[in-house]
Design a protein around this motif. Structure first.
Motif, PDB file in Angstrom:
ATOM      1  N   THR A   1       0.877  -1.163   0.000  1.00  0.00           N
ATOM      2  CA  THR A   1       0.000   0.000   0.000  1.00  0.00           C
ATOM      3  C   THR A   1       0.916   1.215   0.000  1.00  0.00           C
ATOM      4  O   THR A   1       1.731   1.373   0.906  1.00  0.00           O
ATOM      5  CB  THR A   1      -0.928   0.009   1.233  1.00  0.00           C
ATOM      6  OG1 THR A   1      -1.690  -1.205   1.247  1.00  0.00           O
ATOM      7  CG2 THR A   1      -1.870   1.194   1.205  1.00  0.00           C
TER       8      THR A   1
ATOM      9  N   LYS B   1      -2.858   3.859  -0.743  1.00  0.00           N
ATOM     10  CA  LYS B   1      -3.560   3.181  -1.837  1.00  0.00           C
ATOM     11  C   LYS B   1      -2.908   1.824  -2.109  1.00  0.00           C
ATOM     12  O   LYS B   1      -1.697   1.753  -2.342  1.00  0.00           O
ATOM     13  CB  LYS B   1      -3.504   4.047  -3.101  1.00  0.00           C
ATOM     14  CG  LYS B   1      -4.227   3.451  -4.275  1.00  0.00           C
ATOM     15  CD  LYS B   1      -4.081   4.327  -5.507  1.00  0.00           C
ATOM     16  CE  LYS B   1      -4.685   3.598  -6.698  1.00  0.00           C
ATOM     17  NZ  LYS B   1      -4.284   4.159  -7.966  1.00  0.00           N
ATOM     18  N   GLU B   2      -3.741   0.755  -2.071  1.00  0.00           N
ATOM     19  CA  GLU B   2      -3.202  -0.574  -2.373  1.00  0.00           C
ATOM     20  C   GLU B   2      -2.803  -0.628  -3.843  1.00  0.00           C
ATOM     21  O   GLU B   2      -3.541  -0.164  -4.713  1.00  0.00           O
ATOM     22  CB  GLU B   2      -4.228  -1.671  -2.068  1.00  0.00           C
ATOM     23  CG  GLU B   2      -3.612  -3.052  -2.134  1.00  0.00           C
ATOM     24  CD  GLU B   2      -4.512  -4.152  -1.578  1.00  0.00           C
ATOM     25  OE1 GLU B   2      -4.381  -5.274  -2.082  1.00  0.00           O
ATOM     26  OE2 GLU B   2      -5.292  -3.888  -0.657  1.00  0.00           O
ATOM     27  N   VAL B   3      -1.611  -1.157  -4.099  1.00  0.00           N
ATOM     28  CA  VAL B   3      -1.082  -1.222  -5.463  1.00  0.00           C
ATOM     29  C   VAL B   3      -0.699  -2.654  -5.801  1.00  0.00           C
ATOM     30  O   VAL B   3      -0.424  -3.462  -4.913  1.00  0.00           O
ATOM     31  CB  VAL B   3       0.142  -0.275  -5.640  1.00  0.00           C
ATOM     32  CG1 VAL B   3      -0.287   1.182  -5.542  1.00  0.00           C
ATOM     33  CG2 VAL B   3       1.229  -0.586  -4.625  1.00  0.00           C
TER      34      VAL B   3
END
Length: 169
Positions: free
Chosen positions: A90, A94-96
């Motif tokens: 993250t 934001k999770e990537v």
């Protein structure tokens, strides 16, 4: 009599030396580098071949062999699949997702290459690394993250497999 004494002496030495046999340790090292120019995180993960081979055999295919002339394309497929299940990032809240680029072997290690694209800045990174923790309860996953001249590290283990690092701007 001398032969008997020599035999007893050799047995005593063997028993003494056997108590010093090294206990196997379970560790992986993952290096994450922020490449500002390419706006990406470049990730290199080093894991002992025999450990990752054991988990891939248990989860996917018990005939699977790594670092072998008989290695199939499925090794990369299973390795990428396993990484996606056990390694999460993250960035800035934001999770990537990462791309599994491939792997190579060096001595008794498998070195895997991953990349996360479209990272405009790196202020915070949360990493969850559960690689091999489902197989070895003593597993420790060391993670080093580098942004320019800043380098920070985490030691993740069973019960504490996630950590957060903050970088100054």
């Amino acid at each position: 009599m001398a032969n008997k004494s020599l035999l007893l002496f050799l047995i005593a030495i063997c028993l003494t030396l056997s108590s010093f046999v090294a206990h196997k340790f379970y560790v992986s090292v993952t290096q994450v580098d922020y490449n500002e120019e390419e706006k990406s995180l470049q990730i290199i993960s080093r894991i002992f071949i025999d450990d990752i081979e054991e988990v891939l055999q248990e989860r996917y295919d018990n005939s699977l062999l790594l670092n072998s002339t008989e290695e199939t394309d499925k090794v990369d497929q299973y390795l990428g699949q396993y990484f996606k299940q056990k390694l999460k990032f993250t960035v800035n809240g934001k999770e990537v997702s990462f791309i599994f680029l491939g792997k190579e072997y060096e001595d008794d290690l498998v070195i895997s290459y991953l990349e996360i694209e479209n990272i405009n800045s790196l202020d915070t990174i949360e990493i969850s690394n559960e690689i091999l923790m489902d197989l070895f309860e003593e597993q420790q996953n060391i993670v080093h993250v580098k942004k320019e001249d800043q380098r920070k590290s985490l030691i993740l283990e069973d019960g504490r497999s996630t950590g957060v690092l903050k970088f100054s701007k």
